[in-house]
Write a protein that holds these residues in place. Sequence first.
Motif, PDB file in Angstrom:
ATOM      1  N   GLU A   1      13.142  38.351  56.007  1.00 43.51           N
ATOM      2  CA  GLU A   1      13.718  39.600  55.577  1.00 43.51           C
ATOM      3  C   GLU A   1      12.385  40.652  55.009  1.00 43.51           C
ATOM      4  OE1 GLU A   1      16.568  40.494  55.026  1.00 43.51           O
ATOM      5  OE2 GLU A   1      17.577  38.350  55.710  1.00 43.51           O
TER       6      GLU A   1
ATOM      7  N   ILE B   1      14.541  41.240  61.254  1.00 43.66           N
ATOM      8  CA  ILE B   1      15.187  40.569  59.971  1.00 43.66           C
ATOM      9  C   ILE B   1      16.288  39.671  60.445  1.00 43.66           C
ATOM     10  CG2 ILE B   1      14.872  42.523  58.408  1.00 43.66           C
ATOM     11  CD1 ILE B   1      17.596  43.208  59.141  1.00 43.66           C
ATOM     12  N   LYS B   2      17.008  38.875  59.663  1.00 43.92           N
ATOM     13  CA  LYS B   2      17.993  37.790  59.984  1.00 43.92           C
ATOM     14  C   LYS B   2      19.212  38.513  61.086  1.00 43.92           C
ATOM     15  CE  LYS B   2      17.653  34.963  56.123  1.00 43.92           C
ATOM     16  NZ  LYS B   2      18.344  34.273  54.858  1.00 43.92           N
TER      17      LYS B   2
END
Length: 296
Positions: free
Chosen positions: A68, A187-188
């Motif tokens: 993140e 990020i994810k």
Amino acid sequence: MKIDSAHLERLHPNTREMLMSADEDRIAYLNADKWIPYPVAEQVLAKMDRLIKLPKKLRMPGMLIVGEANSGKSSIVGEFCRMYTPIDHEESINFPIINVLVPRGPDLDGFYGEILDQLMAPYPSSARTAKKEGLVRYYFERVGVRMLIIDEVHHILSGPIVKQKQFMNAIKNLSSHMQIPIVLVGIKDALQAVDTDSQIKSRFPATLLPQWQDNSIDYIRLLMSIESLLPLKKASGIYERKMAMEIHRRSNGYIGEMFDLINAAADFAITTGSEKITVKELSECGHGNSSKKLDY
């Protein structure tokens, strides 16, 4: 101000030398880039180092670094790039690593253009995408690029599925043609970005950067390392239980947010003359919400 000898002993030698400097110099030192090694980062760096040292082959492996915002992705990539800085020869420059961002769209034309700009390679402004791709391959060979790092890879999700697949296939083909590893960072959502094709997904196994746990030994060691670099004239004890938990609560367990918070509090401590970080400095230093911060 007399400085406690035990506090001096705990400081990094470079930090110790800064203590009697002017406040503005101490603040400049505080805000300068510093690398603090920690286990997860060292593991990721080791994986990247193994990749860049692999012999050339048709199907080069890669990796995907996922975390993140403020989880330490950019810091790790920056440290790795510092390990392999450009080498200036008499008549040429060798670029072991190229590190670029994914344009929103995703835009292959802009992507190739950014790579060429980083290489300081001339190309006509009217050049088509295919021409730029050919130039990228030519200059990669010429300057000895050994790894391509592509950050913000989750940006490809802003485009239609067809464009997403085209972009990921172009990355795969570039890796195969040049026989170099490619490292993706995001990020994810990046996990979804590489899930367009089973071959692409298998080529970029994910390495996750977790949030720090406030009860872990590694977290306490990290805070001790950070305090050793703070040019404050009094000990803060940010690694002691109460302060460690407060910092973790305010940073949500993200390392970039911890650095931002602690640096802001230390800056405040120097400016106000308190010379140490307490809950008061953490509260009054003006540090904003982590969701509004840039990635670390």
